[in-house]
Motif scaffolding. Structure first.
Motif, short mmCIF file in Angstrom:
data_model
loop_
_atom_site.label_atom_id
_atom_site.label_comp_id
_atom_site.label_asym_id
_atom_site.label_seq_id
_atom_site.Cartn_x
_atom_site.Cartn_y
_atom_site.Cartn_z
N LYS A 50 1.41 -1.10 0.17
CA LYS A 50 0.58 0.07 -0.08
C LYS A 50 0.52 1.42 0.06
CE LYS A 50 -4.31 1.47 1.48
NZ LYS A 50 -4.30 2.98 2.06
N PHE A 60 -4.97 -5.67 6.31
CA PHE A 60 -5.38 -6.39 5.04
C PHE A 60 -6.51 -7.69 4.82
CE2 PHE A 60 -2.11 -3.46 4.51
CZ PHE A 60 -1.10 -3.75 2.82
N ASP A 63 -5.18 -10.08 1.37
CA ASP A 63 -4.55 -8.92 0.49
C ASP A 63 -5.21 -7.62 0.49
OD1 ASP A 63 -1.89 -10.46 0.62
OD2 ASP A 63 -3.30 -12.00 -1.04
N LYS A 64 -6.75 -8.14 0.98
CA LYS A 64 -7.62 -6.36 -0.10
C LYS A 64 -6.41 -5.34 0.93
CE LYS A 64 -12.08 -4.40 -1.27
NZ LYS A 64 -11.79 -3.33 -0.61
#
Length: 87
Positions: A50, A60, A63-64
């Motif tokens: 990020k 996260f 992984d988002k």
């Protein structure tokens, strides 16, 4: 349904970090915590994941990038966090 991977980058003595972890703990969520107080490779990893991240916590889910403590609390208030956690 598999349990999503939850990761949180934190620093010591960070009130926002404690608040985010308290919310995750209250929901019984298991998470991987990376303490970047002293910098190092995990801080670099966070910056790669990020690039605009300048504060902690950085959270996260699968992984988002979710954001920080305020964003996590907002997801909870809006009733969207449970869906992201596979509940």
């Amino acid at each position: 349904m598999s349990t999503p991977k939850v990761e949180i980058y934190t620093k010591m003595y960070c009130g926002f970090c404690h608040r985010a972890k308290r919310l995750l703990d209250s929901k019984g969520v298991e998470y991987e915590e990376y303490d970047i107080t002293m910098g190092g490779p995990k801080r670099e990893e966070m910056m790669q994941r990020k690039p605009d991240a300048r504060t902690v916590p950085q959270i996260f889910i699968d992984d988002k990038a979710v954001g920080g403590s305020d964003e996590l609390a907002s997801l909870e208030r809006e009733g969207r966090l449970d869906a992201m956690l596979g509940r």
